[in-house]
Write a protein that holds these residues in place. Structure first.
Motif, PDB file in Angstrom:
ATOM      1  N   ALA A   1       1.098  -1.180   0.008  1.00  0.00           N
ATOM      2  CA  ALA A   1       0.329  -0.391   0.081  1.00  0.00           C
ATOM      3  C   ALA A   1       0.686   1.520   0.132  1.00  0.00           C
ATOM      4  O   ALA A   1       0.970   1.814  -1.150  1.00  0.00           O
ATOM      5  CB  ALA A   1      -0.362   0.486   0.824  1.00  0.00           C
ATOM      6  N   LEU A   2       2.098   1.025   1.420  1.00  0.00           N
ATOM      7  CA  LEU A   2       2.484   2.648   1.405  1.00  0.00           C
ATOM      8  C   LEU A   2       3.427   2.887  -0.412  1.00  0.00           C
ATOM      9  O   LEU A   2       3.070   3.916  -0.786  1.00  0.00           O
ATOM     10  CB  LEU A   2       3.055   2.189   2.407  1.00  0.00           C
ATOM     11  N   PRO A   3       4.104   1.661  -0.647  1.00  0.00           N
ATOM     12  CA  PRO A   3       4.980   2.125  -1.530  1.00  0.00           C
ATOM     13  C   PRO A   3       4.174   2.747  -3.167  1.00  0.00           C
ATOM     14  O   PRO A   3       4.090   3.288  -3.730  1.00  0.00           O
ATOM     15  CB  PRO A   3       6.243   0.769  -1.968  1.00  0.00           C
ATOM     16  N   GLY A   4       3.224   1.773  -3.232  1.00  0.00           N
ATOM     17  CA  GLY A   4       2.470   1.601  -3.959  1.00  0.00           C
ATOM     18  C   GLY A   4       1.492   3.688  -4.202  1.00  0.00           C
ATOM     19  O   GLY A   4       1.700   3.812  -5.203  1.00  0.00           O
ATOM     20  N   ILE A   5       1.425   3.590  -3.122  1.00  0.00           N
ATOM     21  CA  ILE A   5       0.783   5.112  -2.931  1.00  0.00           C
ATOM     22  C   ILE A   5       1.899   6.276  -3.049  1.00  0.00           C
ATOM     23  O   ILE A   5       1.670   7.074  -4.282  1.00  0.00           O
ATOM     24  CB  ILE A   5      -0.901   5.640  -2.117  1.00  0.00           C
ATOM     25  N   LYS A   6       2.764   6.167  -3.086  1.00  0.00           N
ATOM     26  CA  LYS A   6       4.013   6.930  -2.848  1.00  0.00           C
ATOM     27  C   LYS A   6       4.746   6.983  -4.447  1.00  0.00           C
ATOM     28  O   LYS A   6       4.647   8.224  -5.032  1.00  0.00           O
ATOM     29  CB  LYS A   6       5.450   6.245  -1.825  1.00  0.00           C
ATOM     30  N   ALA A   7       4.514   6.059  -5.289  1.00  0.00           N
ATOM     31  CA  ALA A   7       4.971   5.514  -6.677  1.00  0.00           C
ATOM     32  C   ALA A   7       4.097   6.393  -7.091  1.00  0.00           C
ATOM     33  O   ALA A   7       4.365   6.795  -8.799  1.00  0.00           O
ATOM     34  CB  ALA A   7       4.863   4.086  -7.251  1.00  0.00           C
ATOM     35  N   PHE A   8       2.679   5.992  -6.828  1.00  0.00           N
ATOM     36  CA  PHE A   8       1.411   6.745  -8.321  1.00  0.00           C
ATOM     37  C   PHE A   8       1.929   8.655  -7.882  1.00  0.00           C
ATOM     38  O   PHE A   8       1.280   9.231  -8.507  1.00  0.00           O
ATOM     39  CB  PHE A   8       0.231   6.461  -6.850  1.00  0.00           C
ATOM     40  N   VAL A   9       2.516   8.316  -6.720  1.00  0.00           N
ATOM     41  CA  VAL A   9       2.542  10.137  -6.242  1.00  0.00           C
ATOM     42  C   VAL A   9       4.095  10.716  -7.000  1.00  0.00           C
ATOM     43  O   VAL A   9       4.128  11.592  -7.989  1.00  0.00           O
ATOM     44  CB  VAL A   9       3.161  10.463  -5.287  1.00  0.00           C
ATOM     45  N   ALA A  10       4.599   9.986  -7.012  1.00  0.00           N
ATOM     46  CA  ALA A  10       5.900   9.857  -8.280  1.00  0.00           C
ATOM     47  C   ALA A  10       5.461  10.004  -9.958  1.00  0.00           C
ATOM     48  O   ALA A  10       5.948  10.681 -10.465  1.00  0.00           O
ATOM     49  CB  ALA A  10       6.741   8.827  -8.060  1.00  0.00           C
ATOM     50  N   ALA A  11       4.705   8.970  -9.668  1.00  0.00           N
ATOM     51  CA  ALA A  11       4.532   9.061 -11.369  1.00  0.00           C
ATOM     52  C   ALA A  11       3.253  10.761 -11.615  1.00  0.00           C
ATOM     53  O   ALA A  11       3.569  11.043 -12.274  1.00  0.00           O
ATOM     54  CB  ALA A  11       2.864   8.455 -11.748  1.00  0.00           C
ATOM     55  N   VAL A  12       2.136  11.298 -11.212  1.00  0.00           N
ATOM     56  CA  VAL A  12       1.712  12.382 -10.817  1.00  0.00           C
ATOM     57  C   VAL A  12       2.265  13.179 -10.624  1.00  0.00           C
ATOM     58  O   VAL A  12       2.437  14.265 -11.956  1.00  0.00           O
ATOM     59  CB  VAL A  12       0.703  12.564 -10.092  1.00  0.00           C
ATOM     60  N   LEU A  13       3.504  13.195  -9.954  1.00  0.00           N
ATOM     61  CA  LEU A  13       4.564  14.153  -9.931  1.00  0.00           C
ATOM     62  C   LEU A  13       5.448  14.200 -11.574  1.00  0.00           C
ATOM     63  O   LEU A  13       5.855  16.123 -11.818  1.00  0.00           O
ATOM     64  CB  LEU A  13       5.321  14.656  -8.809  1.00  0.00           C
ATOM     65  N   GLY A  14       6.087  13.743 -11.763  1.00  0.00           N
ATOM     66  CA  GLY A  14       6.881  13.729 -13.458  1.00  0.00           C
ATOM     67  C   GLY A  14       5.967  13.686 -14.413  1.00  0.00           C
ATOM     68  O   GLY A  14       6.440  14.115 -15.860  1.00  0.00           O
ATOM     69  N   GLY A  15       4.657  13.619 -14.339  1.00  0.00           N
ATOM     70  CA  GLY A  15       3.942  13.832 -14.878  1.00  0.00           C
ATOM     71  C   GLY A  15       2.707  12.683 -15.932  1.00  0.00           C
ATOM     72  O   GLY A  15       3.649  11.226 -16.927  1.00  0.00           O
ATOM     73  N   ILE A  16       1.470  12.113 -15.154  1.00  0.00           N
ATOM     74  CA  ILE A  16       0.798  10.782 -15.740  1.00  0.00           C
ATOM     75  C   ILE A  16       0.987  10.636 -17.005  1.00  0.00           C
ATOM     76  O   ILE A  16       0.407  11.614 -17.921  1.00  0.00           O
ATOM     77  CB  ILE A  16      -0.103  10.805 -15.592  1.00  0.00           C
ATOM     78  N   GLY A  17       1.585   9.393 -17.482  1.00  0.00           N
ATOM     79  CA  GLY A  17       1.265   8.998 -18.731  1.00  0.00           C
ATOM     80  C   GLY A  17       2.711   9.764 -19.505  1.00  0.00           C
ATOM     81  O   GLY A  17       3.130   8.720 -20.740  1.00  0.00           O
TER      82      GLY A  17
END
Lengths: 292, 236
Positions: free
Chosen positions: A220-236
């Motif tokens: 859960a935690l690495p998952g949500i942080k990686a999701f934040v990372a993806a959004v931070l970098g620009g999702i897609g």
């Protein structure tokens, strides 16, 4: 200075694991326009599969790691086929709820099989640390760097230079037009889930080598942080996920070392908020206008 | 036997019937024009042929094979190319990458390269801009890219949806010249156009579509001299 460098290297190591996970979120979003909230739980499944292979069956480490990656990849394809594919034309909210449901299902299954008590699982990585001056770099960190580097180079090459990668980019941009080129878009989406989940399997192996304790909620935690990372970098954006993941890891690690351990997560999410205010599409995301 | 044979086609959007019992055929080597006003259902017919839409009733046969319910990518592999309305080029990929995607169904590398040379010969501008992102091309160049990309699959029939849309008169003439050339080189063309005059000037036969029904059909010459066609579509 030594402390700074050590923390920085530590941040790079944590960040590259986030980046591996973030790649799965971003690739799936790019092609299927959905956030696969079960992605973090693939990491958890990967960690348990590694444990079963290594500690219960007693396979050699390298074989266990390969089995883990293949298992995660097949799991990703299966989840897409049974849960998301039937919803290809459904409203995005329905897909989101399904993804969350899938996440709970995976956690519940592992709770059922392995129980709620944490299981200690010593690292399968047996590489001795290296010393540069007075800086120590652990074996796990070295392996993390090598593995993520290979994955990222391989993925970048695949996406930009192969026929399947080109089909993937075309399908992300315009699915009907990709079909008109003769691309089987459904199979391409399947392939993206396979790759993303394989990377989550790799991340699961690296993550559990670091934390050495198995729990059904560990993804859960690495998952949500990686999701934040993806959004931070620009999702897609694939380079965006790599950059976002590594940045997140470094910021988190330095915040823990110099500001406050308790505030580290708040700082990380605070930076996300600021970036999204200044550049809503993320660091490397494209400002795309939704087509009507 | 006609190359493409459409029989009693009914297409619905929800409860609204867009296409009402449409039948027509395209013979090998022909240029067939389908003309009609905005909203008549021209694009719907094209999308039904290439499998992007599933008709409720009727049959679509291409060289004897039934296309209804066949996935689009399999239809394309049979030798049919469809240049969609609005061109739909891949804006984030280069001109060269777009052309390569056009040849996605082709297995042989040598064949693809020789077709690529032919396409560059027909469209020298695409060769000049091969490394440029497709989204940076002008409208006319994008239309050329869409045509070149369709040719890359070496199709036996090309469906074209409004190739003249949004182009300057100069480019429109160029595009219609190219369509004639493509046809001369042996590819059958099924052309959907609002620009009836231009379409009829190059077509062998034509069909006029009004609110989902074919109301007039005949040779292009006949239609150019038909009073009702003249009044409604040629502005005479």
């Amino acid at each position: 200075m030594v402390r700074f460098l050590e923390q920085f290297i530590n941040g790079l190591s944590v960040g590259s694991v986030y980046a591996l996970i973030a790649l799965g979120y971003t690739m799936v979003y790019g092609i299927a326009r959905m956030i696969n909230f079960a992605h973090g739980d693939i990491i958890m499944v990967g960690a348990y599969v590694l444990y079963v292979c290594k500690s219960i069956i007693g396979l050699p480490s390298i074989v266990s790691v390969i089995v883990t990656i293949v298992f995660c990849s097949l799991l990703g394809i299966t989840i897409e086929k049974i849960a998301y594919k039937p919803l290809r034309k459904a409203p995005s909210l329905a897909v989101l709820i399904t993804a969350i449901g899938m996440s709970f299902l995976l956690q519940a299954l592992s709770l059922l099989i392995f129980g709620a008590n944490p299981i200690t699982f010593p690292s399968v990585i047996k590489v001795s640390p290296i010393y540069i001056g007075s800086i120590t770099i652990s074996g796990i960190t070295i392996i993390t760097f090598v593995v993520t580097f290979i994955c990222m180079i391989g993925l970048t090459y695949f996406v930009n230079n192969t026929k399947a990668g080109s089909a993937m980019r075309a399908a992300s941009e315009d699915k009907p037009a990709a079909e008109l080129m003769g691309i089987n878009v459904n199979r391409t989406i399947s392939m993206v889930f396979a790759i993303g989940s394989a990377l989550a399997g790799v991340a699961g192996f690296l993550y559990i080598s670091q934390y050495q304790s198995l729990m059904p909620t560990l993804g859960a935690l690495p998952g949500i942080k990686a999701f934040v990372a993806a959004v931070l970098g620009g999702i897609g954006s694939i380079p965006g996920a790599m950059l976002g993941g590594i940045m997140l890891g470094v910021i988190e690690s330095l915040s823990k070392a110099y500001i406050s351990t308790q505030l580290a997560d708040a700082i990380v999410f605070g930076i996300l908020v600021i970036v999204l205010i200044v550049k809503p599409s993320g660091l490397l995301g494209k400002n795309s206008i939704e087509k009507v | 036997m006609a190359m493409l044979e459409v029989r009693d086609l009914d297409v619905f959007y929800g409860v609204i019937q867009a296409i009402k019992s449409v039948s027509f055929e395209v013979n090998e080597g022909e240029i067939i024009a389908l003309i009609g006003a905005n909203g008549a259902g021209k694009t719907t017919i094209l999308q039904s042929i290439s499998g992007l839409l599933t008709p409720k009733k009727g049959s679509i046969k291409f060289e004897g094979r039934e296309l209804v319910k066949m996935p689009t990518h399999d239809i394309v592999a049979l030798g049919m190319a469809h240049i969609p309305e609005g061109r739909r080029i891949f804006a984030n990929q280069t001109v060269y990458e777009n052309l390569k995607l056009g040849a996605y169904t082709r297995k042989s590398k040598e064949e693809t390269n020789s077709i690529l040379e032919k396409v560059y010969k027909s469209f020298p501008r695409l060769k000049e801009r091969s490394k440029q992102l497709a989204g940076t091309l002008s409208g006319g160049e994008q239309q050329m890219l869409a045509m070149g990309r369709a040719l890359m699959s070496n199709p036996r029939i090309i469906l074209m949806d409004e190739p003249s849309m949004g182009l300057s008169p100069l480019f429109v003439n160029e595009i219609f010249d190219i369509i004639k050339e493509i046809n001369k080189a042996g590819t059958t063309v099924f052309l959907v156009e609002q620009n009836a005059k231009k379409a009829l000037s190059i077509a062998d036969r034509a069909y006029v579509l009004e609110t989902g029904k074919i109301v007039i059909e005949g040779s292009a010459k006949e239609l150019l001299n038909d009073d009702s066609v003249k009044k409604a579509y040629l502005g005479e």
